[in-house]
Scaffold this motif. Structure first.
Motif, PDB file in Angstrom:
ATOM      1  N   GLY A  18      11.022   4.639   7.347  1.00  0.00           N
ATOM      2  CA  GLY A  18      11.363   3.353   7.722  1.00  0.00           C
ATOM      3  C   GLY A  18       9.862   2.430   8.539  1.00  0.00           C
ATOM      4  N   PHE A  19       9.703   3.558   9.665  1.00  0.00           N
ATOM      5  CA  PHE A  19       8.925   2.931  10.333  1.00  0.00           C
ATOM      6  C   PHE A  19       7.414   2.896   9.697  1.00  0.00           C
ATOM      7  N   LEU A  20       7.050   4.067   9.092  1.00  0.00           N
ATOM      8  CA  LEU A  20       5.770   3.839   8.245  1.00  0.00           C
ATOM      9  C   LEU A  20       5.661   3.115   7.065  1.00  0.00           C
ATOM     10  N   GLY A  21       6.880   3.135   6.340  1.00  0.00           N
ATOM     11  CA  GLY A  21       7.026   2.371   5.099  1.00  0.00           C
ATOM     12  C   GLY A  21       6.640   1.040   5.532  1.00  0.00           C
ATOM     13  N   TYR A  22       7.452   0.402   6.551  1.00  0.00           N
ATOM     14  CA  TYR A  22       7.212  -0.845   7.076  1.00  0.00           C
ATOM     15  C   TYR A  22       5.691  -1.309   7.032  1.00  0.00           C
ATOM     16  N   ILE A  23       4.928  -0.180   7.973  1.00  0.00           N
ATOM     17  CA  ILE A  23       3.435  -0.635   8.458  1.00  0.00           C
ATOM     18  C   ILE A  23       2.631  -0.605   6.765  1.00  0.00           C
ATOM     19  N   ALA A  24       3.264   0.247   6.030  1.00  0.00           N
ATOM     20  CA  ALA A  24       2.450   0.472   4.805  1.00  0.00           C
ATOM     21  C   ALA A  24       2.553  -1.022   4.111  1.00  0.00           C
ATOM     22  N   GLN A  25       3.787  -1.315   3.989  1.00  0.00           N
ATOM     23  CA  GLN A  25       3.872  -2.731   3.383  1.00  0.00           C
ATOM     24  C   GLN A  25       3.001  -3.827   3.912  1.00  0.00           C
ATOM     25  N   MET A  37       0.886  -1.308   0.035  1.00  0.00           N
ATOM     26  CA  MET A  37      -0.068  -0.162   0.077  1.00  0.00           C
ATOM     27  C   MET A  37       0.711   1.135  -0.042  1.00  0.00           C
ATOM     28  N   SER A  38       0.255   2.339  -0.540  1.00  0.00           N
ATOM     29  CA  SER A  38       1.121   3.398  -0.505  1.00  0.00           C
ATOM     30  C   SER A  38       1.124   4.314   0.617  1.00  0.00           C
ATOM     31  N   LEU A  39       2.155   5.374   0.607  1.00  0.00           N
ATOM     32  CA  LEU A  39       2.481   6.252   1.811  1.00  0.00           C
ATOM     33  C   LEU A  39       2.633   7.543   1.178  1.00  0.00           C
ATOM     34  N   LEU A  40       1.730   8.468   1.618  1.00  0.00           N
ATOM     35  CA  LEU A  40       1.862   9.823   1.505  1.00  0.00           C
ATOM     36  C   LEU A  40       2.566  10.665   2.334  1.00  0.00           C
ATOM     37  N   ILE A  41       3.462  11.421   1.807  1.00  0.00           N
ATOM     38  CA  ILE A  41       4.475  12.319   2.681  1.00  0.00           C
ATOM     39  C   ILE A  41       4.373  13.697   2.285  1.00  0.00           C
ATOM     40  N   VAL A  42       3.998  14.393   3.336  1.00  0.00           N
ATOM     41  CA  VAL A  42       3.832  16.035   3.206  1.00  0.00           C
ATOM     42  C   VAL A  42       5.151  16.506   4.063  1.00  0.00           C
ATOM     43  N   GLY A  43       5.979  17.297   3.488  1.00  0.00           N
ATOM     44  CA  GLY A  43       7.203  17.578   4.227  1.00  0.00           C
ATOM     45  C   GLY A  43       8.040  18.771   3.393  1.00  0.00           C
ATOM     46  N   THR A  44       9.087  18.975   3.896  1.00  0.00           N
ATOM     47  CA  THR A  44      10.221  19.875   3.011  1.00  0.00           C
ATOM     48  C   THR A  44      11.204  19.066   2.183  1.00  0.00           C
ATOM     49  N   VAL A  45      11.391  19.720   0.965  1.00  0.00           N
ATOM     50  CA  VAL A  45      12.054  19.448   0.131  1.00  0.00           C
ATOM     51  C   VAL A  45      13.346  20.638   0.210  1.00  0.00           C
ATOM     52  N   ALA A  46      14.518  20.258   0.475  1.00  0.00           N
ATOM     53  CA  ALA A  46      15.238  21.444   1.014  1.00  0.00           C
ATOM     54  C   ALA A  46      16.844  21.112   0.456  1.00  0.00           C
ATOM     55  N   THR A  47      17.279  22.262   0.457  1.00  0.00           N
ATOM     56  CA  THR A  47      19.117  22.329   0.417  1.00  0.00           C
ATOM     57  C   THR A  47      19.620  22.759   1.843  1.00  0.00           C
ATOM     58  N   ASP A  48      20.514  22.013   2.294  1.00  0.00           N
ATOM     59  CA  ASP A  48      21.289  21.979   3.692  1.00  0.00           C
ATOM     60  C   ASP A  48      22.400  22.464   3.621  1.00  0.00           C
ATOM     61  N   ASP A  49      22.925  23.350   4.498  1.00  0.00           N
ATOM     62  CA  ASP A  49      24.346  23.609   4.913  1.00  0.00           C
ATOM     63  C   ASP A  49      24.522  22.963   6.099  1.00  0.00           C
ATOM     64  N   ILE A  50      25.523  22.018   6.440  1.00  0.00           N
ATOM     65  CA  ILE A  50      25.511  21.341   7.718  1.00  0.00           C
ATOM     66  C   ILE A  50      27.316  21.348   8.198  1.00  0.00           C
ATOM     67  N   VAL A  51      27.280  21.484   9.127  1.00  0.00           N
ATOM     68  CA  VAL A  51      28.543  21.496   9.904  1.00  0.00           C
ATOM     69  C   VAL A  51      28.528  20.640  11.064  1.00  0.00           C
ATOM     70  N   THR A  52      29.471  19.723  10.966  1.00  0.00           N
ATOM     71  CA  THR A  52      29.769  18.630  12.118  1.00  0.00           C
ATOM     72  C   THR A  52      31.218  18.891  12.575  1.00  0.00           C
ATOM     73  N   PRO A  53      31.714  18.527  13.848  1.00  0.00           N
ATOM     74  CA  PRO A  53      32.811  18.972  14.354  1.00  0.00           C
ATOM     75  C   PRO A  53      33.977  18.243  13.296  1.00  0.00           C
ATOM     76  N   PHE A  54      33.511  17.407  12.336  1.00  0.00           N
ATOM     77  CA  PHE A  54      34.718  16.974  11.593  1.00  0.00           C
ATOM     78  C   PHE A  54      34.831  17.361  10.103  1.00  0.00           C
ATOM     79  N   ALA A  55      33.746  17.725   9.583  1.00  0.00           N
ATOM     80  CA  ALA A  55      33.323  18.088   8.153  1.00  0.00           C
ATOM     81  C   ALA A  55      32.142  19.025   8.058  1.00  0.00           C
ATOM     82  N   SER A  56      32.211  19.705   6.966  1.00  0.00           N
ATOM     83  CA  SER A  56      30.947  20.496   6.606  1.00  0.00           C
ATOM     84  C   SER A  56      30.761  20.230   4.953  1.00  0.00           C
TER      85      SER A  56
END
Ligand code: AMP
Length: 303
Positions: free
Chosen positions: A239-246, A1-20
């Motif tokens: 993963g959670f809801l995809g599994y339930i839908a499956q 069965m299908s899963l509908l997802i409403v949310g953001t489609v984005a570009t991100d800038d990310i800084v971690t202590p080891f890389a960015s």
């Protein structure tokens, strides 16, 4: 069965202590959809601007998401920047540029209204409500949110909480929303608003499912190298809801298994920036880590 997802489609800038990295593909819908599509067909409802990179659009098309509900509007794509602390479990948001999201009023394509499983991923609660208004009677609606919306649109968010079956939220945001320090008390306060279940995400320390009937817990998968935790929560949900839908039905047993699937999928996400690792995950990868989970969480009862 299908899963509908409403949310953001984005570009991100990310800084971690080891890389960015800068301008990488992100957004709650992108992570959740990539994860969900490991289990079932996925429809995406969201908005991008005219600046959205061609290669990112090509990925969404090649992954065979149903993109009829993804609108392109004049202006810039939603952009987020974040910086992780040394523990990689906590982060500061450096920028949230809503851009085309600020005026987004989703119109669901014909046919989406009867999709049985709905994930209202992290996005403006008014957008979540508008999408929900166009749904007929989903079997299960799951909601995720974040501090930004708790701070700016608390009342709208509460209106969505009242209409969802399961809320997913991280521990810090649950405390912030309910003003309760005890997570169990905070969970009860959230359930009192109407949802049948709540999942409290605790980053690398796992996730707990709380219902009126009980409590269930999945630890985080032990990884030596976490490259970027961004999107762990969204891909956990996918993963959670995809599994339930499956599976096509929701029982206590399936909810418990789904919690492990969410944890397994999220553990791949954090192994690289953006969806770089997640997009290449296979069913065999999931099975192998699921088995490991079963082994390291199993213990005999006393009687
Ligand atoms: P997570 O690490 O699971 O909280 O998800 C991070 C993703 O959510 C990033 O790719 C961001 O683009 C996106 N994001 C960040 N802030 C927001 C927000 N206020 N609303 C919706 N999505 C957001």
């Amino acid at each position: 069965m299908s899963l509908l997802i409403v949310g953001t489609v984005a570009t991100d800038d990310i800084v971690t202590p080891f890389a960015s990295v800068e301008g990488v593909l992100g957004g709650s819908a992108v992570y959740a959809a990539t994860a969900g599509s490991l289990y079932c067909p996925v429809q995406i409802v969201g908005v991008i601007g005219e600046d959205f990179p061609e290669s990112y659009l090509a990925y969404l098309q090649e992954r065979e998401f149903d993109l009829e509900g993804l609108e392109v509007q004049a202006g810039k794509t939603f952009h987020w920047a974040g910086k992780y602390h040394f523990d990689m479990n906590t982060r500061d948001t450096l920028a949230t540029e809503l851009n085309v999201l600020a005026s987004f009023d989703p119109t669901l394509p014909a046919g989406y209204g009867s999709t049985p499983y709905v994930f209202l991923a992290n996005v403006d609660p008014v957008v979540q409500l508008r999408a929900l208004d166009q749904m007929k009677k989903p079997r299960m609606t799951v909601l995720d949110t974040m501090n930004y919306w708790i701070e700016t649109q608390r009342e709208d968010l509460t209106a969505v909480v009242r209409r969802t079956d399961l809320v997913m939220i991280n521990d810090e945001e649950l405390r912030q929303y309910t003003q309760e320090h005890s997570l169990l008390r905070a969970a009860r306060a959230m359930l009192a608003l109407g949802p049948r279940a709540l999942i409290v995400k605790k980053g690398e320390h796992g996730a707990a499912l709380v219902t009126q009937e009980g409590y269930y817990y999945a630890p985080g998968y032990p990884l030596e190298d976490v490259v970027d935790p961004t999107g762990a929560g969204d891909s956990f949900a996918g993963g959670f809801l995809g599994y339930i839908a499956q599976q096509g039905h929701v029982s206590a047993r399936e909810l418990h298994r789904a919690l492990i699937h969410g944890s397994v999928v999220a553990s791949f996400t954090v192994e690289a920036f953006s969806i770089d690792r997640l997009k290449d995950v296979t069913a065999a990868d999931i099975r192998a880590r699921y088995r490991e989970f079963a082994a390291f969480t199993h213990f005999e009862s006393l009687d």
